[in-house]
Design a protein around this motif. Structure first.
Motif, PDB file in Angstrom:
ATOM      1  N   TYR A  65      -6.477   8.148  15.419  1.00 32.72           N
ATOM      2  CA  TYR A  65      -7.197   8.121  14.266  1.00 32.72           C
ATOM      3  C   TYR A  65      -6.566   7.729  12.859  1.00 32.72           C
ATOM      4  CZ  TYR A  65     -11.347   8.286  11.255  1.00 32.72           C
ATOM      5  OH  TYR A  65     -12.375   8.244  10.155  1.00 32.72           O
ATOM      6  N   PHE A  66      -5.805   8.913  12.688  1.00 34.80           N
ATOM      7  CA  PHE A  66      -5.384   9.160  11.157  1.00 34.80           C
ATOM      8  C   PHE A  66      -4.128   8.145  11.114  1.00 34.80           C
ATOM      9  CE2 PHE A  66      -7.497  13.028  11.225  1.00 34.80           C
ATOM     10  CZ  PHE A  66      -7.967  13.089   9.997  1.00 34.80           C
ATOM     11  N   GLY A  67      -3.235   8.356  12.398  1.00 33.66           N
ATOM     12  CA  GLY A  67      -1.947   7.330  12.002  1.00 33.66           C
ATOM     13  C   GLY A  67      -1.991   5.799  12.198  1.00 33.66           C
ATOM     14  N   LEU A  68      -2.873   5.552  13.209  1.00 33.37           N
ATOM     15  CA  LEU A  68      -3.183   4.220  13.739  1.00 33.37           C
ATOM     16  C   LEU A  68      -4.537   3.490  12.749  1.00 33.37           C
ATOM     17  CD1 LEU A  68      -1.105   2.713  15.511  1.00 33.37           C
ATOM     18  CD2 LEU A  68      -2.721   2.741  17.216  1.00 33.37           C
ATOM     19  N   TYR A  69      -5.575   3.974  13.130  1.00 35.88           N
ATOM     20  CA  TYR A  69      -6.760   3.424  12.526  1.00 35.88           C
ATOM     21  C   TYR A  69      -6.681   3.629  10.913  1.00 35.88           C
ATOM     22  CZ  TYR A  69     -11.330   2.167  11.542  1.00 35.88           C
ATOM     23  OH  TYR A  69     -12.685   1.920  10.916  1.00 35.88           O
ATOM     24  N   LEU A  70      -6.652   4.817  10.388  1.00 33.49           N
ATOM     25  CA  LEU A  70      -6.738   5.017   8.947  1.00 33.49           C
ATOM     26  C   LEU A  70      -5.617   4.321   8.385  1.00 33.49           C
ATOM     27  CD1 LEU A  70      -8.609   8.375   8.329  1.00 33.49           C
ATOM     28  CD2 LEU A  70      -9.562   6.146   7.954  1.00 33.49           C
ATOM     29  N   PHE A  71      -4.450   4.989   8.594  1.00 35.85           N
ATOM     30  CA  PHE A  71      -3.234   4.611   7.890  1.00 35.85           C
ATOM     31  C   PHE A  71      -2.724   2.942   8.113  1.00 35.85           C
ATOM     32  CE2 PHE A  71       1.494   4.599   7.090  1.00 35.85           C
ATOM     33  CZ  PHE A  71       1.312   4.907   5.549  1.00 35.85           C
ATOM     34  N   VAL A  72      -2.573   2.705   9.337  1.00 36.64           N
ATOM     35  CA  VAL A  72      -2.074   1.162   9.715  1.00 36.64           C
ATOM     36  C   VAL A  72      -3.274   0.320   9.482  1.00 36.64           C
ATOM     37  CG1 VAL A  72      -0.953  -0.029  11.290  1.00 36.64           C
ATOM     38  CG2 VAL A  72      -0.325   2.034  11.036  1.00 36.64           C
ATOM     39  N   GLY A  73      -4.382   0.506   9.797  1.00 39.74           N
ATOM     40  CA  GLY A  73      -5.352  -0.573  10.024  1.00 39.74           C
ATOM     41  C   GLY A  73      -6.182  -0.469   8.625  1.00 39.74           C
ATOM     42  N   VAL A  74      -6.775   0.555   8.391  1.00 36.54           N
ATOM     43  CA  VAL A  74      -7.676   0.568   7.043  1.00 36.54           C
ATOM     44  C   VAL A  74      -6.663   0.420   5.672  1.00 36.54           C
ATOM     45  CG1 VAL A  74      -9.125   1.815   5.878  1.00 36.54           C
ATOM     46  CG2 VAL A  74      -9.481   1.713   8.197  1.00 36.54           C
ATOM     47  N   PHE A  75      -5.745   1.342   5.682  1.00 38.51           N
ATOM     48  CA  PHE A  75      -4.995   1.348   4.516  1.00 38.51           C
ATOM     49  C   PHE A  75      -4.053   0.226   4.331  1.00 38.51           C
ATOM     50  CE2 PHE A  75      -1.065   2.582   2.425  1.00 38.51           C
ATOM     51  CZ  PHE A  75      -1.480   2.546   0.998  1.00 38.51           C
ATOM     52  N   ALA A  76      -2.981   0.028   5.341  1.00 37.75           N
ATOM     53  CA  ALA A  76      -2.022  -0.832   5.219  1.00 37.75           C
ATOM     54  C   ALA A  76      -2.567  -2.134   5.281  1.00 37.75           C
ATOM     55  CB  ALA A  76      -0.904  -0.771   6.217  1.00 37.75           C
ATOM     56  N   ALA A  77      -3.448  -2.550   6.449  1.00 37.11           N
ATOM     57  CA  ALA A  77      -3.769  -3.802   6.924  1.00 37.11           C
ATOM     58  C   ALA A  77      -5.132  -4.295   5.875  1.00 37.11           C
ATOM     59  CB  ALA A  77      -4.277  -4.099   8.256  1.00 37.11           C
ATOM     60  N   GLY A  78      -5.899  -3.467   5.308  1.00 35.33           N
ATOM     61  CA  GLY A  78      -6.786  -3.565   4.687  1.00 35.33           C
ATOM     62  C   GLY A  78      -6.550  -3.673   3.169  1.00 35.33           C
ATOM     63  N   THR A  79      -6.402  -2.387   2.522  1.00 31.56           N
ATOM     64  CA  THR A  79      -6.285  -2.214   1.188  1.00 31.56           C
ATOM     65  C   THR A  79      -4.893  -3.004   0.472  1.00 31.56           C
ATOM     66  OG1 THR A  79      -7.159  -0.186   1.370  1.00 31.56           O
ATOM     67  CG2 THR A  79      -6.450  -0.778  -0.702  1.00 31.56           C
ATOM     68  N   LEU A  80      -3.839  -2.726   1.350  1.00 30.53           N
ATOM     69  CA  LEU A  80      -2.520  -3.088   0.822  1.00 30.53           C
ATOM     70  C   LEU A  80      -2.614  -4.629   0.851  1.00 30.53           C
ATOM     71  CD1 LEU A  80      -0.532  -1.310  -0.463  1.00 30.53           C
ATOM     72  CD2 LEU A  80       0.785  -1.384   1.838  1.00 30.53           C
ATOM     73  N   VAL A  81      -2.828  -5.247   2.123  1.00 28.49           N
ATOM     74  CA  VAL A  81      -2.973  -6.604   2.419  1.00 28.49           C
ATOM     75  C   VAL A  81      -3.487  -7.370   1.457  1.00 28.49           C
ATOM     76  CG1 VAL A  81      -3.160  -8.331   4.143  1.00 28.49           C
ATOM     77  CG2 VAL A  81      -1.906  -6.279   4.721  1.00 28.49           C
ATOM     78  N   ASP A  82      -4.837  -6.794   1.387  1.00 25.74           N
ATOM     79  CA  ASP A  82      -5.729  -7.361   0.500  1.00 25.74           C
ATOM     80  C   ASP A  82      -5.075  -7.666  -0.899  1.00 25.74           C
ATOM     81  OD1 ASP A  82      -8.209  -8.817  -0.016  1.00 25.74           O
ATOM     82  OD2 ASP A  82      -8.834  -7.146  -1.074  1.00 25.74           O
ATOM     83  N   PHE A  83      -4.629  -6.617  -1.452  1.00 22.05           N
ATOM     84  CA  PHE A  83      -4.076  -6.563  -2.903  1.00 22.05           C
ATOM     85  C   PHE A  83      -2.716  -7.688  -2.824  1.00 22.05           C
ATOM     86  CE2 PHE A  83      -0.646  -5.127  -5.431  1.00 22.05           C
ATOM     87  CZ  PHE A  83      -1.387  -5.265  -6.790  1.00 22.05           C
TER      88      PHE A  83
END
Lengths: 87, 701
Positions: free
Chosen positions: B347-365
């Motif tokens: 949940y923390f490593g894959l979903y929140l960090f890779v999925g939501v943060f990296a693939a969401g926020t970071l990629v969007d920016f």
């Protein structure tokens, strides 16, 4: 079987079983290895799981988790049945 | 996992045949069990960074480097871990063969000082092979923490070779080691082990069958012992044409008779001994090891220690540290508590960090703001004004252009996601969590024909399936290697793909659950089927558990960086190639034709015809296809159900070109083709079933 039983009754402090039926958290020594399956035997001796080594079973489930000397190993039931311990 | 070194060109290399730094220089070869610090010693000696892992059985290739010690230059060779001179697995065979083939100046046997009793047996084997040897007791700090004291001088006298204590991760003892390499001379007289009257005559007899050993790395006696144990490498070596023994053999008997004679002798000796010869030899060696260990090693009992008044603060802290590690270990390996821990990591490593943060926020920016608003318009205007040809403009800055698509996708989309995944992976790897996961999941993996050991390539597959396909080499049986390759190609999404899918579906929890459920089902179903249908024995599970360690920041940084480095060397050229191919395809009309053909299955699974190009891109790279999906989602072209169906189909779709090439390399062309031939229809079939079911049930997402 009878001989084995009488042996145990004579030495209530020392019994030989397979690792899979060893009592957890008790310190013992590896007595011998089952030699019928050369593949498993080869793996065990290569990894240093040898007669005379001190052994403690830490856990039986989800896998057999045990310590030989200073190293920890995980094995399945099949392999645990090939290791005989006395304690 | 061995990855490219970060180093100047031609100074070092990994596995590449054409690259041979330090060729012709005296060779220093590092050998030893897995997880004893060979790679970090290699780094310390050669001055290069290489990836150091905290789990056994992952180094699959030989690394070579160059080093200057004193004022002499040497070639340094790091080998995959091996437990003994008689190999069990393929990686061990790689190391064994190297010892056979190379003439070494000095061999460094690296051992974990805590486990001297277990590792000295291999030292004796190496001495028996008459290799020029220095024994390196590494991880002296961890041994001390456990109250183990080793008399290094006594050990050196007993073995008649130099012995050096080191802490390679901190660079301790390296100067001393360098000094003993400089002073090293090969002492020919060594302690010989007597294997007993039952077998010794046979050892001598086989030795007499062999010719000279001048051109080989290992001694005749060693070779004879290996032959008695039926070792394949030794047999190949002695009885294959073109080898050193050819002349002698031609003179006396044909190769066949020599081979048979050898086997016959082995058989008789084994019967005489009453137990398998490898067992007998090991037991005899261990007798000597125990004798030596009694002389040189002292272990302070933990209980005694606590009773002592003179215990220092440092020692107290060390005991505390060990206790804490034990407690964490018992939670991680707990049959019930282990599972929630796994979910927390996911949940923390894959979903929140890779999925939501990296693939969401970071990629969007990066994609929309940095590239979309600033860089791409600038480059496009600049390029268009510079090059007035529309065709060329299309190639570089068009819809599928090299810059606007390949470079943008790589930097804005793939870089943050893959980087985030490798960061998480490096942390759990260094902590020693992966083998514990193997222990935890072994029972479940057995149902799909794999052992807990296969957990390592499977988890790595979530980062890059191509890398993971390479690491399946560490699995023991051919059957396991095949099943894991199939599952990696079929159901394990790589991080770029996973990140994008997680980010697209994160606003749609039900869709996410359906997607994950379908993929998991297919994974389990195909694995179960493969386990039932493929011939061969069920796998057995045995894995060494390295101690849990707090990951070192520098090591994590280096690891993450070099993994990304490897990934990009492989990815960017393929992205560019894909752009060029699409450009050619569009010019010639082939692209339109292929799109047309892809439209049928696309429409069949209920997607708009425009979605066909996602799958066409998927041929080049799965993540490339996922990126296309991201674009369509962004433009609001897909409904909830369509999104889930597309995500399912794409996840199960053909692996990328690179993974296909790796599968050919590891499993052979036919197998790779068969796997792909199975995946293509099955992915669309799964998509069709999901679409039909969702429609029939009237689900709207």
């Amino acid at each position: 079987m009878i001989a084995e039983n009488s042996h145990i009754s004579l030495n209530p402090t020392l019994k030989t079983t397979t690792l899979s039926s060893m009592e957890p958290k008790k310190a013992g020594k590896i007595a011998h290895l089952e030699t019928k399956n050369p593949g498993i035997l080869q793996k065990l001796i290569a990894m240093g799981i040898l007669p005379g080594m001190p052994v403690t079973l830490l856990r039986r489930s989800p896998s057999y988790f045990f310590e030989v000397d200073q190293t920890r190993y995980a094995v399945d039931r099949e392999i645990a049945n090939h290791i005989y311990v006395s304690y | 996992m061995k990855l490219p070194l970060i180093c100047p060109e031609k100074e070092c290399c990994r596995g590449k045949k054409d690259c041979t730094p330090g060729k012709g220089l005296p060779k220093i070869v590092l050998v030893g069990s897995p997880n004893v610090g060979k790679s970090s010693l290699f780094n310390a000696l050669s001055g290069n960074y290489t990836v150091v892992s905290n789990y056994p059985g992952t180094s699959v290739e030989i690394s070579r480097g160059k080093s200057k010690i004193g004022d002499k230059e040497y070639e340094i060779i790091d080998t995959p871990g091996m437990y003994s001179l008689l190999p069990v697995s393929e990686e061990e065979r790689v190391s064994q063969r190297l010892l056979f083939d190379e003439k070494t100046f000095v061999c460094l046997h690296v051992v974990d000082a805590r486990n001297l009793r277990r590792m000295l047996s291999f030292t004796l084997q190496l001495l028996e092979a008459r290799l020029p040897l220095i024994l390196v007791l590494n991880m002296m700090d961890e041994a001390e923490e456990r109250g183990i004291e080793i008399d290094i001088q006594e050990l050196s006298r007993s073995l008649k070779i130099p012995v050096v204590g080191t802490v390679s991760s901190e660079g301790k003892g390296i100067e001393e080691l360098k000094a003993s390499i400089m002073e090293f001379t090969h002492e020919k007289s060594t302690r010989e082990i007597d294997y007993g009257p039952e077998v010794e005559p046979y050892v001598s007899e086989i030795e007499s069958l062999l010719g000279t050993t001048e051109e080989t790395g290992i001694s005749k006696r060693s070779l004879a012992l290996l032959l008695l144990q039926g070792d394949r490498t030794a047999l190949d070596f002695v009885y294959s044409p073109g080898e050193v023994y050819r002349r002698k053999r031609e003179k006396s008997k044909g190769s066949e008779t020599g081979f048979e004679e050898c086997q016959k002798l082995a058989e008789i000796a084994s019967i005489k001994a009453g137990i398998p010869l490898s067992y007998l030899f090991t037991l005899k060696r261990q007798e000597l090891v125990n004798e030596i260990v009694e002389q040189v090693m002292e272990v302070q009992e933990k209980e005694k220690e606590t009773g002592q008044e003179t215990k220092t603060e440092k020692k107290k802290r060390e005991t505390k540290k060990i206790l804490l590690a034990e407690n964490i270990d018992s939670v991680l390996t707990h049959p019930l508590l282990g599972i929630p821990v796994l979910f927390l990591v996911l949940y923390f490593g894959l979903y929140l960090f890779v999925g939501v943060f990296a693939a969401g926020t970071l990629v969007d920016f990066l994609e929309n703001t940095v590239f979309g608003e600033h860089i791409n318009p600038l480059v496009t205007t600049w390029f268009t004004s510079l090059v007035p040809y529309p065709t060329l403009q299309d190639l570089f800055v068009g819809e599928y252009g090299i810059f606007t698509q390949a470079v943008t996708y790589t930097i804005a989309l793939i870089l943050p996601i893959v980087g985030a995944f490798f960061l998480v992976f490096s942390i759990i790897e260094d902590a020693g969590y992966l083998p514990r996961l193997g222990l935890l999941l072994d029972g479940m993996f057995k149902k799909i024909g794999l052992s807990g050991r296969a957990v390592i390539p499977m988890v790595l597959g979530f980062g890059c399936s191509t890398m993971a396909t390479m690491v399946t080499r560490t699995l023991e049986t051919k059957r396991e290697r095949l099943i894991s390759t199939i599952l990696l190609a079929l159901a394990i999404p790589c991080s770029a793909q996973l990140g994008i899918i997680l980010s697209i579906l994160s606003g749609n929890p039900n869709g996410l659950i359906i997607w994950a459920g379908v993929i998991l089902l297919e994974f389990a179903f195909i694995g179960y089927l493969a386990a039932k249908l493929l011939p061969g024995e069920a796998p057995t599970f045995i894995l060494e558990m390295p101690p849990l360690r707090i990951p070192q920041l520098s090591n994590i940084a280096v690891k993450t960086y070099s993994r990304m480095h490897w990934y990009f060397l492989e990815v960017l050229p393929l992205f560019v190639l894909a752009s060029v191919l699409i450009w050619i395809g569009r010019l010639t009309g082939l692209f339109a034709l292929a799109l047309k053909a892809m439209e049928y299955p696309t429409v069949w699974i209920g997607l708009p015809a425009d979605a066909a190009d996602i799958f066409l891109f998927g041929f080049f790279r799965r993540d490339f296809g996922a990126a296309g999906l991201y674009g369509m989602h962004d433009a609001g072209l897909l409904t909830g159900v369509q999104l889930v169906v597309a995500a399912v189909t794409l996840t199960l779709f053909m692996p990328c070109v690179a993974q296909f090439m790796m599968t050919i390399k590891e499993r052979g062309f036919k197998t790779a083709l068969a796997i792909s031939g199975f995946i293509f229809p099955s992915a669309f079939l799964a998509g069709f079933i999901v679409n039909t079911l969702l429609k029939v049930l009237g689900v709207s997402l």
